[in-house]
Design a protein around this motif. Structure first.
Motif, PDB file in Angstrom:
ATOM      1  N   ILE A  66       0.401  33.519 -45.486  1.00 49.22           N
ATOM      2  CA  ILE A  66       0.059  32.083 -45.892  1.00 49.22           C
ATOM      3  C   ILE A  66       0.744  31.994 -47.247  1.00 49.22           C
ATOM      4  O   ILE A  66       1.127  33.077 -47.986  1.00 49.22           O
ATOM      5  N   ALA A  67       0.932  31.097 -47.945  1.00 47.66           N
ATOM      6  CA  ALA A  67       1.356  30.662 -49.151  1.00 47.66           C
ATOM      7  C   ALA A  67       0.727  29.566 -49.970  1.00 47.66           C
ATOM      8  O   ALA A  67       0.121  28.783 -49.380  1.00 47.66           O
ATOM      9  N   ILE A  68       0.673  29.427 -51.284  1.00 52.69           N
ATOM     10  CA  ILE A  68      -0.310  28.509 -51.938  1.00 52.69           C
ATOM     11  C   ILE A  68       0.436  27.301 -52.294  1.00 52.69           C
ATOM     12  O   ILE A  68       1.846  27.045 -52.796  1.00 52.69           O
ATOM     13  N   GLU A  69       0.240  26.116 -51.726  1.00 55.05           N
ATOM     14  CA  GLU A  69       0.625  24.719 -52.105  1.00 55.05           C
ATOM     15  C   GLU A  69      -0.147  23.916 -52.488  1.00 55.05           C
ATOM     16  O   GLU A  69      -1.235  23.594 -51.822  1.00 55.05           O
ATOM     17  N   ALA A  70      -0.141  23.567 -53.646  1.00 57.02           N
ATOM     18  CA  ALA A  70      -1.094  22.362 -54.357  1.00 57.02           C
ATOM     19  C   ALA A  70      -2.715  22.818 -54.199  1.00 57.02           C
ATOM     20  O   ALA A  70      -3.169  21.981 -53.572  1.00 57.02           O
ATOM     21  N   GLU A  71      -3.068  24.036 -54.587  1.00 57.23           N
ATOM     22  CA  GLU A  71      -4.244  24.539 -54.826  1.00 57.23           C
ATOM     23  C   GLU A  71      -4.943  24.696 -53.305  1.00 57.23           C
ATOM     24  O   GLU A  71      -6.262  24.670 -53.237  1.00 57.23           O
ATOM     25  N   ARG A  72      -4.007  24.837 -52.417  1.00 56.71           N
ATOM     26  CA  ARG A  72      -4.361  25.064 -51.047  1.00 56.71           C
ATOM     27  C   ARG A  72      -3.606  26.191 -50.513  1.00 56.71           C
ATOM     28  O   ARG A  72      -2.344  26.411 -51.115  1.00 56.71           O
ATOM     29  N   PHE A  73      -4.313  26.817 -49.473  1.00 57.31           N
ATOM     30  CA  PHE A  73      -3.287  28.053 -48.947  1.00 57.31           C
ATOM     31  C   PHE A  73      -3.031  27.428 -47.581  1.00 57.31           C
ATOM     32  O   PHE A  73      -3.718  26.947 -46.850  1.00 57.31           O
ATOM     33  N   VAL A  74      -1.558  27.571 -47.289  1.00 56.05           N
ATOM     34  CA  VAL A  74      -1.140  27.161 -45.936  1.00 56.05           C
ATOM     35  C   VAL A  74      -0.567  28.265 -45.337  1.00 56.05           C
ATOM     36  O   VAL A  74       0.219  29.066 -45.705  1.00 56.05           O
ATOM     37  N   PHE A  75      -0.746  28.377 -43.867  1.00 57.34           N
ATOM     38  CA  PHE A  75      -0.110  29.349 -42.931  1.00 57.34           C
ATOM     39  C   PHE A  75       1.175  29.034 -42.653  1.00 57.34           C
ATOM     40  O   PHE A  75       1.550  27.785 -42.254  1.00 57.34           O
ATOM     41  N   GLN A  76       1.964  30.072 -43.279  1.00 54.18           N
ATOM     42  CA  GLN A  76       3.306  29.955 -42.849  1.00 54.18           C
ATOM     43  C   GLN A  76       3.870  30.304 -41.612  1.00 54.18           C
ATOM     44  O   GLN A  76       4.971  30.034 -40.952  1.00 54.18           O
ATOM     45  N   ARG A  77       3.127  30.911 -40.631  1.00 53.07           N
ATOM     46  CA  ARG A  77       3.384  31.257 -39.152  1.00 53.07           C
ATOM     47  C   ARG A  77       1.962  31.273 -38.426  1.00 53.07           C
ATOM     48  O   ARG A  77       0.999  31.381 -39.001  1.00 53.07           O
ATOM     49  N   ASP A  78       2.192  31.285 -37.314  1.00 51.97           N
ATOM     50  CA  ASP A  78       0.994  31.513 -36.407  1.00 51.97           C
ATOM     51  C   ASP A  78       0.320  32.910 -36.573  1.00 51.97           C
ATOM     52  O   ASP A  78       0.999  34.004 -36.977  1.00 51.97           O
ATOM     53  N   TYR A  79      -0.783  32.959 -36.643  1.00 52.75           N
ATOM     54  CA  TYR A  79      -1.513  34.489 -37.208  1.00 52.75           C
ATOM     55  C   TYR A  79      -2.881  34.608 -36.065  1.00 52.75           C
ATOM     56  O   TYR A  79      -3.490  33.759 -35.967  1.00 52.75           O
ATOM     57  N   LEU A  80      -2.860  35.513 -35.762  1.00 52.27           N
ATOM     58  CA  LEU A  80      -4.005  36.135 -34.806  1.00 52.27           C
ATOM     59  C   LEU A  80      -5.101  36.716 -35.512  1.00 52.27           C
ATOM     60  O   LEU A  80      -4.832  37.938 -36.280  1.00 52.27           O
ATOM     61  N   PHE A  81      -6.339  36.175 -35.359  1.00 50.80           N
ATOM     62  CA  PHE A  81      -7.577  36.812 -35.742  1.00 50.80           C
ATOM     63  C   PHE A  81      -8.325  37.282 -34.635  1.00 50.80           C
ATOM     64  O   PHE A  81      -8.314  36.481 -33.535  1.00 50.80           O
ATOM     65  N   GLN A  82      -9.116  38.475 -34.638  1.00 50.56           N
ATOM     66  CA  GLN A  82      -9.558  39.158 -33.722  1.00 50.56           C
ATOM     67  C   GLN A  82     -10.815  38.339 -32.864  1.00 50.56           C
ATOM     68  O   GLN A  82     -11.248  38.295 -31.722  1.00 50.56           O
ATOM     69  N   THR A  83     -11.362  37.472 -33.650  1.00 55.64           N
ATOM     70  CA  THR A  83     -12.592  36.594 -33.379  1.00 55.64           C
ATOM     71  C   THR A  83     -12.502  35.274 -33.954  1.00 55.64           C
ATOM     72  O   THR A  83     -12.040  35.054 -34.829  1.00 55.64           O
ATOM     73  N   PRO A  84     -12.966  34.280 -33.105  1.00 54.78           N
ATOM     74  CA  PRO A  84     -13.195  32.838 -33.747  1.00 54.78           C
ATOM     75  C   PRO A  84     -13.811  32.768 -34.916  1.00 54.78           C
ATOM     76  O   PRO A  84     -13.424  32.172 -35.895  1.00 54.78           O
ATOM     77  N   SER A  85     -14.901  33.683 -35.176  1.00 58.22           N
ATOM     78  CA  SER A  85     -15.398  33.717 -36.408  1.00 58.22           C
ATOM     79  C   SER A  85     -14.641  34.249 -37.710  1.00 58.22           C
ATOM     80  O   SER A  85     -14.865  34.071 -38.675  1.00 58.22           O
ATOM     81  N   GLY A  86     -13.937  35.362 -37.238  1.00 62.87           N
ATOM     82  CA  GLY A  86     -13.211  35.967 -38.403  1.00 62.87           C
ATOM     83  C   GLY A  86     -12.013  34.998 -38.828  1.00 62.87           C
ATOM     84  O   GLY A  86     -11.904  34.906 -40.069  1.00 62.87           O
ATOM     85  N   ALA A  87     -11.634  33.785 -37.964  1.00 67.07           N
ATOM     86  CA  ALA A  87     -10.667  32.835 -38.342  1.00 67.07           C
ATOM     87  C   ALA A  87     -11.402  32.052 -39.175  1.00 67.07           C
ATOM     88  O   ALA A  87     -11.012  31.668 -40.310  1.00 67.07           O
ATOM     89  N   SER A  88     -12.484  31.589 -38.695  1.00 67.88           N
ATOM     90  CA  SER A  88     -13.257  30.368 -39.531  1.00 67.88           C
ATOM     91  C   SER A  88     -13.807  30.514 -41.078  1.00 67.88           C
ATOM     92  O   SER A  88     -13.623  30.337 -41.812  1.00 67.88           O
ATOM     93  N   MET A  89     -14.162  32.183 -40.888  1.00 63.34           N
ATOM     94  CA  MET A  89     -14.454  32.766 -42.114  1.00 63.34           C
ATOM     95  C   MET A  89     -13.317  32.954 -43.308  1.00 63.34           C
ATOM     96  O   MET A  89     -13.491  32.442 -44.440  1.00 63.34           O
ATOM     97  N   PHE A  90     -12.271  33.296 -42.677  1.00 64.12           N
ATOM     98  CA  PHE A  90     -10.925  33.245 -43.622  1.00 64.12           C
ATOM     99  C   PHE A  90     -10.709  31.849 -44.047  1.00 64.12           C
ATOM    100  O   PHE A  90     -10.462  31.868 -45.435  1.00 64.12           O
TER     101      PHE A  90
END
Length: 289
Positions: free
Chosen positions: A232-256
């Protein structure tokens, strides 16, 4: 999520009887053998005849198995010993690819090394520690065809043992075939695809750098880890995913994304507003009716 899906039989042999020790995997109809060697068991590996062969090898490091080094050697056991003595290389497991009939040549493994580096880079699951892309030798067409087949079998064996170096995170780059889920609570703007490995958050998804919700430091720590890796990278006070990234659970992804506790089965929804939990429920009902 192997590309060329058809039923297969994979045989896994435990030479020491310990499932956490050396594991030898083969597809029953192929002459390719993959040997997983924990660093603590190098001495055991050196006793095997395969240690003297020409081979391709993968070194995996990091607690989350996210760093990868790919190499080849005419004497794979000696090369692993060199890596073991080299203090610069931090690795925990080696995966060694050899042929049952001992017919791999230096040209085979040089081509396979180069192909493997290229494929691992394009899948972006692991941080590749190779400085270069290997030397792709001049490869006659029949030999190239053999290598492409060896690569396909080795991908399957690696993924079966839990190392999906070459498996795309989602079935199709164009996601019209797979259901896309959205997480859009509290300023989050994210899309994801739920696969049999977990939730893949898609490139371009973003979320605010701060949260007003009650939260814990661990959520920021994980975010800082992915920032350091360039996921991820910071752009205008947000973090933006620079590529697809796998989280092991749906909750792991939403908590992140939310930087706080979350139930991903509720917080991921289709664009019609159906939660992931209800969407999966409807899919199951249509099968069982």
């Amino acid at each position: 999520m192997h590309n060329n899906k058809r039923p297969r039989t994979i045989q896994i042999f435990l030479p020491t009887g310990d499932p956490a020790g050396i594991r030898i995997a083969e597809q029953t109809t192929s002459i390719i053998r993959l040997i997983e060697v924990p660093r603590s068991d190098i001495a055991e590996f050196l006793k095997l005849p395969e240690a003297k062969q020409v081979g391709l090898y993968f070194l995996v490091s990091g607690d989350s198995k996210e760093e990868l080094y790919i190499g080849q050697s005419g004497d794979v056991g000696s090369r692993l010993m060199q890596h073991h003595k080299d203090e610069k290389k931090d690795w925990e497991r080696a995966l060694v690819l050899v042929s049952l009939t001992n017919n791999l040549t230096q040209t085979h493994v040089l081509y396979l090394e180069s192909l493997s580096i290229e494929k691992a880079k394009s899948c972006q699951r692991y941080e590749l520690l190779n400085g270069n892309s290997g030397q792709k030798p001049h490869t006659p067409i029949p030999l190239k065809a053999d290598c492409d087949e060896i690569h396909e079998i080795s991908s399957l064996l690696l993924a079966t043992l839990g190392y999906p170096f070459f498996e795309p995170l989602t079935e199709h780059a164009a996601t019209e075939i797979e259901q896309v889920f959205i997480c859009n609570r509290t300023g989050v703007d994210a899309k994801g695809i739920y696969t049999n490995e977990g939730m893949v958050v898609l490139q371009g998804s973003s979320a605010p750098m701060t949260t007003k919700r009650k939260t814990e430091q661990r959520f920021f720590d994980k975010r800082d880890q992915l920032l350091a890796k360039g996921v991820i990278a910071i752009e205008a006070e947000r973090f933006v995913f620079q590529r697809d990234y796998l989280f092991q659970t749906p909750s792991g992804a939403s908590m992140f994304l939310l930087l706080a506790t979350s139930n991903g089965w509720i917080d991921w929804k289709t664009d019609q507003g159906l939660t992931l939990k209800d969407y999966q429920g409807h899919s199951l009902e249509s099968i069982t009716q």
